[in-house]
Write a protein that holds these residues in place. Structure first.
Motif, PDB file in Angstrom:
ATOM      1  N   PRO A   1      -1.696   7.443  -1.826  1.00 48.64           N
ATOM      2  CA  PRO A   1      -0.630   6.833  -2.570  1.00 48.64           C
ATOM      3  C   PRO A   1      -2.227   7.104  -3.907  1.00 48.64           C
ATOM      4  CG  PRO A   1      -1.520   4.847  -1.289  1.00 48.64           C
ATOM      5  CD  PRO A   1      -1.757   5.944  -0.818  1.00 48.64           C
TER       6      PRO A   1
ATOM      7  N   SER B   1      -2.471   5.633  -7.896  1.00 49.01           N
ATOM      8  CA  SER B   1      -2.006   5.067  -9.138  1.00 49.01           C
ATOM      9  C   SER B   1      -2.964   4.627 -10.543  1.00 49.01           C
ATOM     10  CB  SER B   1      -2.871   3.561  -8.505  1.00 49.01           C
ATOM     11  OG  SER B   1      -1.781   2.007  -9.601  1.00 49.01           O
TER      12      SER B   1
ATOM     13  N   THR C   1       3.516   8.856  -5.388  1.00 52.04           N
ATOM     14  CA  THR C   1       3.193   7.915  -6.702  1.00 52.04           C
ATOM     15  C   THR C   1       5.002   7.074  -6.757  1.00 52.04           C
ATOM     16  OG1 THR C   1       2.622   6.052  -8.383  1.00 52.04           O
ATOM     17  CG2 THR C   1       3.063   8.844  -8.829  1.00 52.04           C
TER      18      THR C   1
ATOM     19  N   PRO D   1       4.445   6.999 -13.424  1.00 52.81           N
ATOM     20  CA  PRO D   1       3.224   6.878 -13.118  1.00 52.81           C
ATOM     21  C   PRO D   1       2.381   7.496 -13.697  1.00 52.81           C
ATOM     22  CG  PRO D   1       5.212   8.887 -12.254  1.00 52.81           C
ATOM     23  CD  PRO D   1       6.275   7.961 -13.248  1.00 52.81           C
TER      24      PRO D   1
ATOM     25  N   LEU E   1       0.744   0.088  -7.464  1.00 55.98           N
ATOM     26  CA  LEU E   1       1.258   1.436  -8.031  1.00 55.98           C
ATOM     27  C   LEU E   1       0.886   1.531  -9.789  1.00 55.98           C
ATOM     28  CD1 LEU E   1       2.853   3.258  -5.376  1.00 55.98           C
ATOM     29  CD2 LEU E   1       0.096   3.032  -5.334  1.00 55.98           C
TER      30      LEU E   1
ATOM     31  N   GLY F   1       2.631  -0.262  -1.775  1.00 56.91           N
ATOM     32  CA  GLY F   1       2.216   1.087  -2.048  1.00 56.91           C
ATOM     33  C   GLY F   1       1.608   2.027  -0.795  1.00 56.91           C
TER      34      GLY F   1
END
Ligand SMILES: *Cc1c(COP(=O)(O)O)cnc(C)c1O
Length: 329
Positions: A180, A182, A207, A212, A236, A284
């Motif tokens: 993932p 972020s 994501t 994002p 995230l 997440g």
């Protein structure tokens, strides 16, 4: 591979030695369900099994252990959506250092309680991450504390990169790693480490699909300011700063693709993790599984390792989602 600014493979390898006594070398388990479904070998790298419940322990441990004695004495301060704060609190407690964690009102109470339990001074300061960060930076300036960014810090990135070093040893035949994204600390470190050792490996970020930050910025070719939406994957969402030094550029250079999953997809990922893989994950943490359940995996090669990044979820919510989605996984 060439270094990126002051990040090179040696720095990630020394991070691995430095943090060894504080973190867990997490297992990689074969997912028979996902392997069967995708007709590939799919493994899960279980960072949810870290003592703090997420990979963030690696970066926080490396950053704090790298401080000077004077900096340690002044204490550390950070802004966090939860898991980084937990990690900073945990490491600070282990080393006898004072920790202040600034959070916004959006941080779920399971994460706040966990930080408090670890003895950190938790300050709810602001409606969103930006306001909480401002408060943290003020404390750095006024109180002589050292600010530890959750992602845009070379020692944090090197710490997160150790996830990839472990995967390369555990599954040497890996073709694709999924993790993932972020702020991009995890993917920056992992992609740099993995590509330094195995240039042909594919690195896929995942994501949530509401504004994002890194994804939108890479598409635009420059850093774009985004809002902070509420998501089941509360680790995230969130912005990256205009003056981002590392993670935007590292993700742009070293990550092959960032893919999006919907809120529904994340919910299915959570339910799948619990009911099929018997793993407790937060939103997440289940994003990589969500991507594979969406079957967006044709170009991933034969051997895929998906990082399960964290487990800070309310049990009530998890059980509710598991029962709601049990027939759709
Ligand atoms: C922080 C976090 C992420 C994202 O990591 P970045 O380094 O900010 O990209 C993903 N999953 C969990 C559980 C996290 O805590």
């Amino acid at each position: 591979m060439e270094h990126f600014k002051d990040i090179n493979l040696e720095r990630i390898e020394s991070a691995r030695r430095r943090i060894d006594h504080l973190i867990c070398q997490t297992p990689v388990i074969k997912s028979h369900h996902l392997s069967e479904r995708l007709k590939k070998n799919v493994w899960l790298k279980l960072e949810n099994l870290q003592p703090t419940g997420a990979f963030k322990l690696r970066g926080a441990a490396n950053a704090i252990l790298s401080l000077s004695d004077e900096q340690k004495l002044g204490g550390v301060v950070t802004m966090s959506t939860g898991n980084h704060g937990k990690a900073v609190a945990y490491v600070a407690k282990a080393l006898g250092i004072k920790a202040t964690i600034c959070i916004s009102k959006l941080v779920p109470s399971v994460k706040v309680e966990a930080m408090k339990l670890l003895g950190a001074n938790v300050q709810v300061s602001g409606e969103n991450q930006e306001e909480a960060t401002e408060h943290a930076l003020l404390l750095e300036k006024d109180k002589g504390m050292t600010y530890i960014s959750a992602f845009d810090n070379p020692d944090v990135i090197a710490g997160q990169g150790t996830v990839a070093l472990e995967i390369l040893e555990q599954i040497p035949q890996v073709d694709t790693m999924i993790a993932p994204v972020s702020g991009g600390g995890l993917m920056s470190g992992m992609a740099f480490a993995a590509k330094s050792s195995k240039p042909n490996i594919k690195m896929v970020g995942v994501t949530n699909d509401q504004e994002p930050a890194i994804y939108t910025s890479i598409k635009a070719g420059h850093i774009v300011q985004v809002g902070e939406s509420e998501s089941l994957a509360d680790a995230l969402p969130g912005p990256i700063n205009e003056d981002n030094e590392y993670t935007f550029e590292m993700c742009r250079r070293y990550v092959d693709e960032i893919m999006l999953v919907s809120e529904e997809g994340i919910a299915r990922g959570l339910a799948h993790a619990l009911l099929k893989e018997k793993q407790v994950l937060e939103g997440g943490g289940a994003a990589s599984i969500a991507l594979l359940l969406d079957k967006q995996a044709e170009d991933f090669g034969e051997n895929v390792v998906a990082v399960c990044s964290g487990n800070s979820v309310s049990m009530e919510l998890l059980l509710e989602i598991a029962s709601r989605y049990k027939d759709q996984i």
